[in-house]
Design an enzyme around this catalytic site. Structure first.
Site, short mmCIF file in Angstrom:
data_model
loop_
_atom_site.label_atom_id
_atom_site.label_comp_id
_atom_site.label_asym_id
_atom_site.label_seq_id
_atom_site.Cartn_x
_atom_site.Cartn_y
_atom_site.Cartn_z
N LYS A 284 0.77 -1.19 0.27
CA LYS A 284 0.07 -0.18 0.07
C LYS A 284 0.92 1.20 -0.13
CE LYS A 284 -3.39 2.54 2.44
NZ LYS A 284 -3.79 3.16 3.75
N GLY B 213 -8.54 9.43 9.68
CA GLY B 213 -9.04 9.30 10.90
C GLY B 213 -9.82 10.38 11.29
N GLY C 210 -11.32 7.76 5.99
CA GLY C 210 -12.26 9.01 6.05
C GLY C 210 -13.58 8.11 6.53
#
Lengths: 262, 79
Positions: free
Chosen positions: A98, A159, A186
């Site tokens: 990622k 967050g 989000g």
């Protein structure tokens, strides 16, 4: 309805809910939440070995049969990102990465210039890059051309739990992408995970929304059900949006037709 | 003895110590020359020497010397 496996590069993703492991100190609570979420792919970060960290998260995921998705969290530059990815591949024996290159500590927003270059280099080195990015449709296409195996636009900053701030952009990214789109960051509530799938996302990544919920296990289950509901909803073919009402009861046979009142 | 920098701390290792020795000492696990834990399971650790990844296959043949900077990393909770 069976949700078929999603292909990301040569990797088969069985659950459309990718989980994160940060934001929770109690490992047994994390384990319960991961199991309840039904996830088959979960993120970890790469950090210096300390006697305290040991390899507990890695061992736990291995025991649960959950694949690891290492991230490059904390990287600001292409160089750091590529080194972190190489270390992750070596340590965890996976090509999945990622890609997360942030611009600054305060917003944690992706630096898309560095991200684009890192994606190109990692794809060249044989990685399968899942790329965290902004919700900019033009950038998403560029990342795909650079070799992203999946693009992961944010719904809102990491967050925040603000949900999907620009659903139109997410829908546009999904409608043009030839690679899977994974909504990353989000999400705060299950309804937002369902919305992401309805907008066309192939999967959703959730971390804080579960790990920082008052009841992580219950929220993990809610997220699993929401993703499933989103998949059903997206495949069912929703009604077109209209300007005005459209009655669902027949107009004929009303006992006091409007014309009699005038 | 030779002093090597491991994860930002000075560590004294025997002369001709290799990356395998440094990883074994840091993780407290006994390792084979191939870099696998003697007690089984996966190690889940990777090493960079002066900013370059050292593949596990080269741990046993990579000698450490004074002033070398070693990063030993693993997976932690995150993301």
């Amino acid at each position: 309805m069976e949700s078929s496996a999603l292909r990301i590069g040569s990797y088969s993703l069985l659950s459309r809910l990718i989980m994160g492991t940060g934001g929770i100190t109690d490992l047994s609570a994390l384990e319960k939440a991961l199991v309840q979420s039904g996830t088959t792919l979960t993120t970890v970060a790469m950090r210096r070995y300390t006697p305290e960290t040991k390899t507990s998260v890695f061992s736990m995921l291995e025991r649960l049969g959950i694949d690891v998705l290492p991230n490059t969290a904390g990287c600001y530059t292409v160089k750091d990102t590529v080194l972190t990815a190489e270390l992750a591949r070596e340590a965890l024996e996976t090509d999945l990465i990622k890609v997360e290159v942030i611009a600054d500590e305060r917003t944690l927003l992706p630096d898309v210039i560095e991200t684009l270059e890192a994606t190109e280099q990692l794809a060249d080195r044989g990685f399968t890059p899942l790329v965290y990015t902004s919700d900019d449709p033009a950038v998403a296409l560029r990342l795909e051309q650079a070799g992203a195996a999946a693009v992961m636009p944010l719904g809102a900053p990491i967050g925040t739990g603000l949900g999907i701030l620009n659903p139109h952009n997410i829908e546009l990214i999904c409608s043009r992408a030839a690679v899977p789109v994974v909504l990353d960051a989000g999400i705060g509530a299950a309804s937002q995970a369902a919305l992401a799938i309805e907008l066309g996302c192939s999967a959703v990544l959730v971390a804080s929304a579960v790990t920082r919920a008052q009841d992580p296990t219950a929220m993990a289950e809610a997220m699993r059900l929401a993703v499933e509901a989103g998949l059903h909803s997206a495949r069912a073919g929703r009604i077109p949006k209209r300007e005005h009402a459209l009655a669902s009861s027949p107009a004929a046979g009303i006992i006091n037709p409007l014309e009699d009142l005038t | 003895m030779t002093t090597v920098r491991i994860n930002d701390s000075d560590v004294d290792l025997p002369e001709q110590a290799t990356v395998v020795d440094a990883v074994a000492r840091t993780t407290g696990r006994e390792l084979t020359d191939a870099g696998a834990p003697v007690d089984g399971g996966r190690l889940g650790v990777a090493v960079a020497l002066d900013g370059e990844v050292v593949p596990r296959s080269r741990w046993a043949t990579t000698e450490l010397g004074a002033g070398h900077e070693l990063e030993i990393v693993t997976a932690v909770q995150g993301g």
